[in-house]
Design a protein around this motif. Sequence first.
Motif, short mmCIF file in Angstrom:
data_model
loop_
_atom_site.label_atom_id
_atom_site.label_comp_id
_atom_site.label_asym_id
_atom_site.label_seq_id
_atom_site.Cartn_x
_atom_site.Cartn_y
_atom_site.Cartn_z
N PRO A 120 0.82 -1.21 0.00
CA PRO A 120 0.00 0.00 0.00
C PRO A 120 0.86 1.27 0.00
O PRO A 120 2.00 1.26 0.47
CB PRO A 120 -0.80 -0.12 1.31
CG PRO A 120 -0.86 -1.58 1.59
CD PRO A 120 0.46 -2.13 1.11
N GLN A 121 0.30 2.31 -0.55
CA GLN A 121 0.94 3.64 -0.69
C GLN A 121 1.98 3.67 -1.80
O GLN A 121 2.68 4.68 -1.97
CB GLN A 121 1.58 4.12 0.62
CG GLN A 121 0.77 3.92 1.88
CD GLN A 121 -0.65 4.45 1.78
OE1 GLN A 121 -0.90 5.45 1.11
NE2 GLN A 121 -1.58 3.79 2.45
N THR A 122 2.11 2.58 -2.59
CA THR A 122 3.02 2.54 -3.73
C THR A 122 2.25 2.02 -4.95
O THR A 122 1.14 1.51 -4.83
CB THR A 122 4.21 1.61 -3.48
OG1 THR A 122 3.80 0.24 -3.65
CG2 THR A 122 4.77 1.78 -2.07
N TYR A 123 2.87 2.14 -6.12
CA TYR A 123 2.24 1.63 -7.34
C TYR A 123 2.43 0.13 -7.52
O TYR A 123 1.85 -0.47 -8.43
CB TYR A 123 2.79 2.36 -8.58
CG TYR A 123 4.27 2.17 -8.81
CD1 TYR A 123 4.76 1.05 -9.46
CD2 TYR A 123 5.18 3.13 -8.38
CE1 TYR A 123 6.11 0.88 -9.67
CE2 TYR A 123 6.54 2.97 -8.59
CZ TYR A 123 7.00 1.84 -9.23
OH TYR A 123 8.35 1.68 -9.43
N HIS A 124 3.21 -0.52 -6.68
CA HIS A 124 3.52 -1.95 -6.86
C HIS A 124 2.29 -2.82 -6.60
O HIS A 124 1.49 -2.54 -5.72
CB HIS A 124 4.65 -2.36 -5.92
CG HIS A 124 5.94 -1.67 -6.20
ND1 HIS A 124 6.71 -1.95 -7.30
CD2 HIS A 124 6.59 -0.68 -5.53
CE1 HIS A 124 7.78 -1.18 -7.30
NE2 HIS A 124 7.74 -0.41 -6.24
N ILE A 125 2.18 -3.89 -7.39
CA ILE A 125 1.05 -4.82 -7.26
C ILE A 125 1.50 -6.23 -7.61
O ILE A 125 2.24 -6.43 -8.58
CB ILE A 125 -0.14 -4.39 -8.17
CG1 ILE A 125 -1.35 -5.29 -7.97
CG2 ILE A 125 0.28 -4.30 -9.63
CD1 ILE A 125 -2.05 -5.12 -6.65
N GLU A 126 1.13 -7.18 -6.79
CA GLU A 126 1.35 -8.60 -7.10
C GLU A 126 0.14 -9.13 -7.85
O GLU A 126 -1.00 -8.71 -7.60
CB GLU A 126 1.53 -9.41 -5.81
CG GLU A 126 2.70 -8.98 -4.95
CD GLU A 126 4.03 -9.48 -5.47
OE1 GLU A 126 4.06 -10.57 -6.07
OE2 GLU A 126 5.04 -8.78 -5.26
N THR A 127 0.37 -10.07 -8.77
CA THR A 127 -0.73 -10.69 -9.51
C THR A 127 -0.52 -12.20 -9.56
O THR A 127 0.58 -12.67 -9.84
CB THR A 127 -0.82 -10.14 -10.95
OG1 THR A 127 -0.81 -8.71 -10.91
CG2 THR A 127 -2.09 -10.61 -11.63
N ILE A 128 -1.58 -12.93 -9.26
CA ILE A 128 -1.55 -14.40 -9.30
C ILE A 128 -2.49 -14.84 -10.42
O ILE A 128 -3.66 -14.45 -10.45
CB ILE A 128 -2.01 -15.00 -7.96
CG1 ILE A 128 -1.24 -14.38 -6.80
CG2 ILE A 128 -1.84 -16.53 -7.96
CD1 ILE A 128 -1.87 -14.62 -5.45
#
Length: 473
Positions: free
Chosen positions: A453-461
């Motif tokens: 949270p608070q960043t643009y990073h995202i994990e995807t499964i």
Amino acid sequence: MSEAKYPVKRGGEYDFDIDKLAFGGAGIARVDNYVVFIKDTLPGDKVKARITRRKPSFAEARLLEIIKPSPMRQHPPCKYHQWCGGCTWQNLSYENQVKIKRQLVEESIQHIAGIQKSTVCPVIESDSAFAYRNKMEFSFTDKRWLLPEELGKADIKPGFALGLHVPGTFDKIIKIDHCLLQSDTANRILRSVSDFCMGKKLQAYGLKTHQGLLRFLVIRQSRYNGKIMVNIVTAYEEENILKQLALKLTEEFPEVESVVNNINSRPAQIARGEREIVLAGKSYIQEKLGDFIFNISANSFFQTNSAQAEKMYKKVLEFSELSGKEFVWDLYCGTGTFSLFLAAQAKKITGFDVEASAIQDAAENARNHQVFNAGFIEGDLLHTLASVKEKPDVIITDPPRAGMHEKVVRLILSASPRRLVYISCNPATLARDLNILSEQYAIDKVQPLDMFPQTYHIETIVQLTKRSVDFVR
């Protein structure tokens, strides 16, 4: 493209309407379908910006003024937000953050993979939007970078400081006394270490002079039991004074279970030493994920959001759909956490990783938890995958940000498992690899998970199932 055909001039100042955000956090504006990327902007902003870089298909611009702020904008709670690169989306509500992250995954799969029909599930949100990190790394400096409001103040000196980097720099450190991404206890430890070092007049390591003792402070805290490890990274050994600091920390903070000193005498500015001294307590703390308890040492890799990591592992187990009869390959297995989570529901698991230390840790973790149906192979996947006799029924792959080498993707296709589960931290490289995998596999489910949270990073499964007939585009 000729000069006349460019819709913007290098150095020119223009008004822009920001349409959306790109992966990486920059705002996207368009001039006659020509894309302009502008950092520090949000969808709905009207801004003035100066063109700093220009290419045939896009330009980059520096924000000069927000003419009309987006309705999405909120006041960031952190006083360092404008200057620290740690969490650039604090000016967005968490609700808007997860909406935009889902859109980024959807757009990558549609535009890069060319797959229009996949449904992206709602993001699995983090239980905590702040204070979620179990590890923070701070840098010592002998030349503190002053914020605009600090300039000219007689009581603020530009020398010693302990803090975080200004974005895009390696040598500009702003003094931080409170980070919202770690616990209040960790913040008190941060201030205590800074005060001790200043009081003792300890010298920070100079990046240009290569002189000085102090390099990094790394604080790790277990979600499982709240215990804390403090790792002081220095350029050389100074055990006596550091043991005084360790004693102060253990007396002041009962949560501190481990204080260690990593010694990095090399010029490379990394928070990892050639050797380690235990100054107080143990050489590790413990973290629990599911039924498994892991020993975490100073240099061990571990997901920095423990609560979200547990959700991710459970979702991977769900997407694997194991019955107990399957041979499973775990690619880029690291210390074997996915392998351990899946082992009880598989016949056999084989983990692959290029890092010898990771393979050693994975094997030790399996022994410690009495997991006897998991084995691990060290080496380049281009060579090691062919060495396994049993063909996989299921493959789990969790590659680095750059994604998988195309030859590895082709090896997966040759192995022809009936199911794939792909875990990615980069929607663009995920989509690139899905474009190839979709020749033989259907995308069943796409599940984003917010680890940061608070960043643009995202994990995807992503769950993929083998097609009965190869797909023709």
